[in-house]
Motif scaffolding. Structure first.
Motif, short mmCIF file in Angstrom:
data_model
loop_
_atom_site.label_atom_id
_atom_site.label_comp_id
_atom_site.label_asym_id
_atom_site.label_seq_id
_atom_site.Cartn_x
_atom_site.Cartn_y
_atom_site.Cartn_z
N PRO A 158 -18.22 2.07 47.35
CA PRO A 158 -19.65 1.93 47.70
C PRO A 158 -19.62 2.40 49.14
N ALA A 159 -19.49 1.05 49.21
CA ALA A 159 -19.31 0.56 50.55
C ALA A 159 -18.62 1.05 51.61
N ALA A 160 -17.19 1.65 51.42
CA ALA A 160 -16.80 2.75 52.30
C ALA A 160 -17.61 4.02 52.07
N VAL A 161 -17.96 4.84 51.35
CA VAL A 161 -19.26 6.29 51.02
C VAL A 161 -20.35 5.97 52.80
N THR A 162 -20.92 4.41 52.39
CA THR A 162 -21.78 4.22 53.15
C THR A 162 -21.74 4.02 54.48
N GLU A 163 -20.40 3.45 54.82
CA GLU A 163 -20.01 3.65 56.20
C GLU A 163 -19.59 5.04 56.86
N VAL A 164 -19.71 5.26 56.35
CA VAL A 164 -18.21 6.80 56.78
C VAL A 164 -19.05 8.06 56.94
N SER A 165 -20.88 7.41 56.14
CA SER A 165 -21.93 8.40 56.20
C SER A 165 -22.51 8.32 58.03
N GLY A 166 -22.30 6.50 57.42
CA GLY A 166 -23.03 5.83 59.15
C GLY A 166 -22.44 6.42 60.82
N PHE A 167 -21.18 6.65 60.86
CA PHE A 167 -20.20 7.03 61.16
C PHE A 167 -20.55 8.31 61.23
N TRP A 168 -20.73 9.29 60.72
CA TRP A 168 -20.51 10.11 60.76
C TRP A 168 -22.07 11.08 61.85
N GLU A 169 -23.25 10.08 60.92
CA GLU A 169 -24.44 10.08 61.30
C GLU A 169 -24.35 9.74 62.79
N SER A 170 -23.47 8.59 63.28
CA SER A 170 -23.62 8.39 64.54
C SER A 170 -23.55 9.48 65.63
N LEU A 171 -22.19 10.30 64.87
CA LEU A 171 -22.05 11.04 65.91
C LEU A 171 -22.94 12.14 65.75
N GLY A 172 -24.08 12.27 65.70
CA GLY A 172 -25.37 12.82 65.43
C GLY A 172 -25.71 14.30 63.94
N ALA A 173 -24.72 14.23 63.32
CA ALA A 173 -24.03 14.70 62.18
C ALA A 173 -25.14 14.23 60.95
N ASN A 174 -25.24 15.72 60.28
CA ASN A 174 -25.95 15.79 58.83
C ASN A 174 -25.22 15.79 57.83
N VAL A 175 -25.15 14.69 56.79
CA VAL A 175 -24.29 13.37 56.39
C VAL A 175 -24.76 14.46 54.23
N VAL A 176 -23.80 15.03 53.83
CA VAL A 176 -24.14 16.26 52.32
C VAL A 176 -23.16 15.17 51.47
#
Length: 287
Positions: A158-176
């Motif tokens: 779960p922590a990895a899911v949170t971190e990779v979501s945060g990574f893409w969001e930090s680049l301006g993306a919307n995560v699904v």
């Protein structure tokens, strides 16, 4: 303060280069390392500012990285992820940018399952790109407002899911979030089928008629100019879902043909109106 000391990008083409530019513009990484097979490509990526330096030795490139993004063709991603996993720090996070997910995620999950500890992996697919390839076409804003699908499984921490979501969001993306299977079935219709249709139209057009093409033909066939080898790998990796999408297209095309043959204007206009309504729905399209 930068979020990562070192980010390694394996495959610094359009997507990898754009990740590097976005990281730099947002000051999210102190050092960006590019890893590739050809020094000339790495030099191009460095020249446009996508990476700080490039190396052809994968193990050296990921040795100090907290985050590694594998942005190579889909038929090489699983192998590259496994190579990365044996050379990067045990606490590292690995993700990818492949436009198919089932085969990649399944292979990586199986490869990592035998280990009691080690780096974490979460599959990703940014729905952004261009028919052009290479870091010279990379853009820092490529992911702004675009959707990135991540495909965790039961094995994903779960922590990895949170971190990779945060990574893409930090680049301006919307995560699904989607399962790998659902992702591949959906993208077969929304991405892979359109490429086949564009390629079929371009291939079917007689060469002597090309001077008569206008914006309709050019807009419809734009993606047909993409790298054939890259798309061969995508179609092969997602074969069954693409075939299912082609069946769906065949049904609609058959109805259109029958409407024309039978002079059924009501049926013809119904399909055209349905198509126009979907195309004009900017909210549904995420524009």
């Amino acid at each position: 303060m930068a979020e990562y000391d070192t980010v390694a990008i394996v495959g610094v083409g359009l997507i990898g280069g754009s990740i590097g530019l976005a990281l730099r513009e947002r000051r999210l990484a102190q050092k960006i390392v590019g890893i590739g097979r050809r020094q000339t490509s790495l030099d191009t990526a460095r020249g446009v500012g996508a990476i700080d330096h490039g190396v052809t030795n994968l193990a050296n490139g990921v040795a100090q990285a907290q985050l590694i993004v594998v942005a190579t063709p889909v038929d090489t991603i699983a192998e590259r992820v496994m190579q990365v996993s044996t050379a990067c720090p045990a606490a590292s996070l690995i993700t990818d940018a492949g436009s198919t997910k089932e085969m990649i995620v399944s292979a990586v999950d199986a490869g990592l399952a035998a280990r009691r500890s080690g780096p974490r992996f979460v599959g990703s697919h940014p729905l952004a790109g261009d028919h052009r390839t290479g870091a010279e076409h990379a853009r820092a804003d490529l992911f702004d407002g675009r959707t990135v699908v991540i495909t965790p499984t039961e094995q994903t921490r779960p922590a990895a899911v949170t971190e990779v979501s945060g990574f893409w969001e930090s680049l301006g993306a919307n995560v699904v979030n989607m399962t790998p299977t659902r992702h591949d079935a959906a993208l077969a219709i929304t991405s892979h089928l359109p490429h086949l249709v564009a390629s079929a139209l371009a291939a079917a057009t007689p060469t002597e008629l090309l001077p008569l093409t206008a914006s309709g033909w050019r807009d419809t066939t734009r993606v047909a100019a993409s790298d054939p080898a890259l798309w061969r790998a995508i179609f092969t990796a997602n074969r069954q879902h693409v075939l299912d999408a082609m069946d769906l297209m065949d049904q609609t095309f058959t109805t259109l043909r029958e409407s024309l043959e039978q002079g059924d204007n009501e049926s013809l206009i119904s399909i055209l109106e349905k198509a126009a309504k979907k195309k004009r729905d900017r909210h549904a399209l995420g524009d």
